[in-house]
Design an enzyme around this catalytic site. Structure first.
Site, PDB file in Angstrom:
ATOM      1  N   ASP A  21       3.542  50.186   6.949  1.00  0.00           N
ATOM      2  CA  ASP A  21       4.235  50.225   5.654  1.00  0.00           C
ATOM      3  C   ASP A  21       4.078  48.906   4.874  1.00  0.00           C
ATOM      4  O   ASP A  21       4.536  47.850   5.321  1.00  0.00           O
ATOM      5  CB  ASP A  21       5.734  50.508   5.857  1.00  0.00           C
ATOM      6  CG  ASP A  21       6.003  51.804   6.619  1.00  0.00           C
ATOM      7  OD1 ASP A  21       5.167  52.176   7.471  1.00  0.00           O
ATOM      8  OD2 ASP A  21       7.044  52.421   6.382  1.00  0.00           O
ATOM      9  N   GLU A  52       4.575  53.535   1.367  1.00  0.00           N
ATOM     10  CA  GLU A  52       5.879  54.054   0.909  1.00  0.00           C
ATOM     11  C   GLU A  52       6.848  52.989   0.398  1.00  0.00           C
ATOM     12  O   GLU A  52       7.773  53.306  -0.330  1.00  0.00           O
ATOM     13  CB  GLU A  52       6.558  54.882   2.014  1.00  0.00           C
ATOM     14  CG  GLU A  52       7.157  54.050   3.111  1.00  0.00           C
ATOM     15  CD  GLU A  52       8.356  54.711   3.781  1.00  0.00           C
ATOM     16  OE1 GLU A  52       8.717  55.838   3.438  1.00  0.00           O
ATOM     17  OE2 GLU A  52       8.940  54.066   4.657  1.00  0.00           O
ATOM     18  N   ASN A  53       6.647  51.719   0.787  1.00  0.00           N
ATOM     19  CA  ASN A  53       7.523  50.640   0.315  1.00  0.00           C
ATOM     20  C   ASN A  53       6.795  49.673  -0.622  1.00  0.00           C
ATOM     21  O   ASN A  53       7.254  48.558  -0.838  1.00  0.00           O
ATOM     22  CB  ASN A  53       8.083  49.854   1.498  1.00  0.00           C
ATOM     23  CG  ASN A  53       8.779  50.705   2.522  1.00  0.00           C
ATOM     24  OD1 ASN A  53       8.242  50.992   3.588  1.00  0.00           O
ATOM     25  ND2 ASN A  53       9.983  51.142   2.197  1.00  0.00           N
ATOM     26  N   HIS A  81      10.380  57.458   1.642  1.00  0.00           N
ATOM     27  CA  HIS A  81      10.635  56.747   0.381  1.00  0.00           C
ATOM     28  C   HIS A  81       9.695  57.152  -0.748  1.00  0.00           C
ATOM     29  O   HIS A  81       9.757  56.570  -1.833  1.00  0.00           O
ATOM     30  CB  HIS A  81      10.539  55.235   0.602  1.00  0.00           C
ATOM     31  CG  HIS A  81      11.675  54.680   1.405  1.00  0.00           C
ATOM     32  ND1 HIS A  81      12.982  54.761   0.976  1.00  0.00           N
ATOM     33  CD2 HIS A  81      11.700  54.057   2.601  1.00  0.00           C
ATOM     34  CE1 HIS A  81      13.765  54.202   1.887  1.00  0.00           C
ATOM     35  NE2 HIS A  81      13.019  53.773   2.891  1.00  0.00           N
ATOM     36  N   HIS A 166       5.391  59.705  10.487  1.00  0.00           N
ATOM     37  CA  HIS A 166       6.349  58.781   9.887  1.00  0.00           C
ATOM     38  C   HIS A 166       7.754  59.172  10.325  1.00  0.00           C
ATOM     39  O   HIS A 166       8.315  60.160   9.846  1.00  0.00           O
ATOM     40  CB  HIS A 166       6.217  58.877   8.362  1.00  0.00           C
ATOM     41  CG  HIS A 166       6.978  57.822   7.637  1.00  0.00           C
ATOM     42  ND1 HIS A 166       6.463  56.578   7.400  1.00  0.00           N
ATOM     43  CD2 HIS A 166       8.220  57.817   7.110  1.00  0.00           C
ATOM     44  CE1 HIS A 166       7.353  55.859   6.734  1.00  0.00           C
ATOM     45  NE2 HIS A 166       8.440  56.576   6.563  1.00  0.00           N
ATOM     46  N   HIS A 191       7.183  53.785   9.711  1.00  0.00           N
ATOM     47  CA  HIS A 191       8.565  53.901   9.236  1.00  0.00           C
ATOM     48  C   HIS A 191       9.500  52.830   9.795  1.00  0.00           C
ATOM     49  O   HIS A 191      10.369  52.351   9.058  1.00  0.00           O
ATOM     50  CB  HIS A 191       9.177  55.276   9.511  1.00  0.00           C
ATOM     51  CG  HIS A 191      10.625  55.375   9.122  1.00  0.00           C
ATOM     52  ND1 HIS A 191      11.036  55.436   7.810  1.00  0.00           N
ATOM     53  CD2 HIS A 191      11.765  55.403   9.877  1.00  0.00           C
ATOM     54  CE1 HIS A 191      12.368  55.516   7.769  1.00  0.00           C
ATOM     55  NE2 HIS A 191      12.829  55.494   9.003  1.00  0.00           N
TER      56      HIS A 191
HETATM   57 FE   LIG Z   1       8.828  52.131   5.422  1.00  0.00          FE
HETATM   58 FE   LIG Z   2      10.047  55.399   5.905  1.00  0.00          FE
END
Ligand SMILES: [Fe+2]
Ligand SMILES: [Fe+2]
Length: 276
Positions: A21, A52-53, A81, A166, A191
């Protein structure tokens, strides 16, 4: 180079770098700094990253996705996310989008959870992104959905397949690794933002690691300013989160896959620290 008995031609290994991530600007900085260097050093063929981040620590924007793709990343996966920034929806839904979302959201969700990255000489890597359900949302069954997505890739002639699982629970990720052992090239967990030390090739030939970790700031609680997270834990009241900035690391895994069989040859953890 390994000779392929079936075809009589030389099988080629596909070397894939998968990155954990990417957290906010520090994560994007780590990708920009290290990915071209790692490609040159290790002769990496394809790079996949979980984005995702990547926008401010929560969600993805077209800008943050494009920034990663401009750093020689070929395909982006994501997770819970993915919906945090609304502007990602048309980007996800665009034809040929290189940003995936977990495949097991209910029907009608924009975007898709399956993609193909290709080297300039035509070697292909299928990527499937699914989200777990233990301590997470009640999505469609990731085990059933991943199987359907893999069948579609195989029907398209794709031999090398990587799955980004994830999820929160180590047990659910381990279960997915064993479920797919011998049927895909790699199952990599994302994740939790914390890299695990259990990377191995499972008996059937699937590379596995419970979590590849995070590209982002370590002077933090999983990327977020530690003072803010502590305040939330200590007071049990809502506190806004901001990405931390210091002690930036890149983490992931390097997987070698036999292009003829789709079996993994090796998996290595990757960890680099950005100079101050
Ligand atoms: Fe994440
Ligand atoms: Fe996540």
């Amino acid at each position: 180079m390994t000779p392929s008995p079936e075809s009589g031609i030389h099988a080629r290994a596909v070397r894939v770098l998968f990155l954990g991530d990417v957290f906010g600007k520090p994560g994007r900085q780590a990708v920009k700094h290290f990915v071209p260097k790692l490609i040159a050093k290790h002769g990496i063929d394809l790079v996949v990253a979980n984005s995702e981040n990547s926008a401010g620590g929560a969600g993805v924007t077209p800008e943050s996705a494009n920034e990663l793709l401009s750093c020689e990343v070929d395909l982006l996966t994501s997770g819970n996310h993915i919906w945090a920034k609304r502007e990602i929806v048309p980007y996800l839904a665009a034809a040929g989008s290189k940003q995936l979302r977990p495949a097991n959201y209910p029907r009608g969700a924009p975007g898709k959870g399956r993609g193909i990255a290709q080297t300039p000489d035509g070697r292909r890597l299928g990527v499937v992104n699914v989200e777990g359900r233990v301590f997470m949302r009640n999505l469609d069954d990731p085990f059933q959905v991943v199987e359907e997505e893999i069948q579609l890739l195989k029907a398209d002639g794709v031999v090398c397949i990587l799955v980004d699982m994830h999820c929160e629970a180590t047990s659910e990720k381990n279960a997915m690794g064993h479920f797919l052992d011998g049927r895909v090239s790699a199952v990599v967990g994302t994740h939790t933002h914390i890299q695990t030390a259990d990377e191995r090739v499972l008996p059937g030939g699937t590379a596995f690691i419970t979590d590849v970790g995070m590209c982002g700031p370590w002077d933090s609680v999983i990327g977020v300013k530690k003072e803010l997270v502590l305040q939330r834990f200590l007071t049990q009241r809502p506190v806004g989160f901001e990405p931390a900035r210091r002690d930036i690391h890149l983490q992931g895994a390097l997987v070698d896959i036999d292009d003829a069989t789709g079996k993994a040859l090796s998996i290595l953890r990757v960890q680099e620290r950005l100079p101050d």
